[in-house]
Design an enzyme around this catalytic site. Structure first.
Site, PDB file in Angstrom:
ATOM      1  N   LYS A  45       0.878  -1.470   0.274  1.00 59.57           N
ATOM      2  CA  LYS A  45       0.474  -0.179  -0.142  1.00 59.57           C
ATOM      3  C   LYS A  45       0.732   1.331   0.114  1.00 59.57           C
ATOM      4  CE  LYS A  45      -3.734  -0.746   2.454  1.00 59.57           C
ATOM      5  NZ  LYS A  45      -4.590  -0.777   3.878  1.00 59.57           N
ATOM      6  N   LYS A  47       2.496   2.230   2.499  1.00 58.74           N
ATOM      7  CA  LYS A  47       1.442   3.429   3.556  1.00 58.74           C
ATOM      8  C   LYS A  47       2.863   3.215   4.244  1.00 58.74           C
ATOM      9  CE  LYS A  47      -2.836   4.080   3.463  1.00 58.74           C
ATOM     10  NZ  LYS A  47      -4.204   3.880   4.136  1.00 58.74           N
TER      11      LYS A  47
HETATM   12  N1  C2G Z   1     -13.138   6.007   6.202  1.00 58.06           N
HETATM   13  C1  C2G Z   1     -13.576   6.614   6.900  1.00 58.06           C
HETATM   14  N2  C2G Z   1     -13.540   8.547   6.415  1.00 58.06           N
HETATM   15  C2  C2G Z   1     -12.683   8.665   6.219  1.00 58.06           C
HETATM   16  C3  C2G Z   1     -11.758   8.173   6.438  1.00 58.06           C
HETATM   17  C4  C2G Z   1     -11.442   6.196   6.655  1.00 58.06           C
HETATM   18  O1  C2G Z   1     -15.418   6.183   6.482  1.00 58.06           O
HETATM   19  N3  C2G Z   1     -12.460  10.087   6.434  1.00 58.06           N
HETATM   20  C5  C2G Z   1     -12.795   4.195   6.130  1.00 58.06           C
HETATM   21  C6  C2G Z   1     -11.982   4.386   5.117  1.00 58.06           C
HETATM   22  O2  C2G Z   1     -13.288   3.831   3.753  1.00 58.06           O
HETATM   23  C7  C2G Z   1     -11.653   2.526   5.469  1.00 58.06           C
HETATM   24  C8  C2G Z   1     -11.299   2.004   6.712  1.00 58.06           C
HETATM   25  O3  C2G Z   1     -12.285   3.736   7.311  1.00 58.06           O
HETATM   26  O4  C2G Z   1     -13.046   1.429   5.198  1.00 58.06           O
HETATM   27  C9  C2G Z   1     -10.425   2.190   7.301  1.00 58.06           C
HETATM   28  O5  C2G Z   1      -9.702   3.295   6.546  1.00 58.06           O
HETATM   29  P1  C2G Z   1      -8.103   3.287   6.050  1.00 58.06           P
HETATM   30  O6  C2G Z   1      -6.502   2.986   7.276  1.00 58.06           O
HETATM   31  O7  C2G Z   1      -7.394   4.417   5.492  1.00 58.06           O
HETATM   32  O8  C2G Z   1      -8.318   1.692   4.663  1.00 58.06           O
HETATM   33  P2  C2G Z   1      -7.547   1.868   3.889  1.00 58.06           P
HETATM   34  O9  C2G Z   1      -6.151   2.269   3.789  1.00 58.06           O
HETATM   35  O10 C2G Z   1      -8.070   2.578   2.629  1.00 58.06           O
HETATM   36  O11 C2G Z   1      -7.460   0.036   3.758  1.00 58.06           O
HETATM   37  O12 C2G Z   1      -8.025  -4.237   1.596  1.00 58.06           O
HETATM   38  C10 C2G Z   1      -7.937  -2.999   2.470  1.00 58.06           C
HETATM   39  C11 C2G Z   1      -7.121  -1.730   3.079  1.00 58.06           C
HETATM   40  O13 C2G Z   1      -7.207  -2.783   3.246  1.00 58.06           O
HETATM   41  C12 C2G Z   1      -8.035  -0.765   3.768  1.00 58.06           C
END
Ligand code: C2G
Length: 133
Positions: A45, A47
């Site tokens: 990712k 990250k």
């Molecule tokens: N999220 C949200 N609102 C935000 C930020 C994040 O609703 N302002 C939600 C994202 O849509 C996700 C969850 O919180 O459903 C976790 O966000 P992240 O940690 O950014 O997840 P991500 O890196 O997108 O990882 O296999 C799938 C991945 O692991 C998803």
């Protein structure tokens, strides 16, 4: 018991994450969060997490909506996870709209509206800007 599963990095945990977890939990009786490991975040990712997997897991386990936290190590584990943990509902924020529809063969797939104004990237930018003042 209706089991819900969701995935994420959850680094610099913020209220947008909490909003998602709360709504996900409300779709069932038990919420499993599959948390991206440090290696998966870095290798797949691109990250770099501020908090380690163990710290991010500790934070999530302290949230009343979360019942179980397990590791996400690759993009391919979702079907197996849904089967192994007998998930009835797969939930993600709608920034992932449509990306996991293949799971509809195994469980309900729900994309929930993101909390628009908050993100880890925005937090980091704001902190940098504040630091310059
Ligand atoms: N999220 C949200 N609102 C935000 C930020 C994040 O609703 N302002 C939600 C994202 O849509 C996700 C969850 O919180 O459903 C976790 O966000 P992240 O940690 O950014 O997840 P991500 O890196 O997108 O990882 O296999 C799938 C991945 O692991 C998803």
């Amino acid at each position: 018991m209706k089991r819900v599963i969701t995935y994420g990095t959850y680094d610099l945990l913020h209220y947008g994450h909490i909003n998602l977890l709360k709504r996900a939990r409300e779709l069932g009786d038990y919420l499993i969060v599959v948390l991206s490991t440090d290696e998966f975040n870095w290798n797949s990712k691109h990250k770099k997490c501020y908090f380690s997997y163990e710290k991010r897991k500790q934070l999530l386990e302290a949230i009343r909506y979360v019942d179980l936290v397990i590791p996400e190590e690759n993009w391919e584990q979702k079907i197996n996870d849904v089967k192994l943990y007998q998930a009835d509902v797969f939930v993600m924020g709608d920034d992932w709209q449509g990306k996991f529809d293949f799971l509809k063969d195994y469980c309900e797939v729900v994309y929930l509206p993101r909390t628009p104004e908050i993100s880890t990237t925005q937090i980091k930018k704001d902190l940098e800007t504040k630091g310059e003042k």
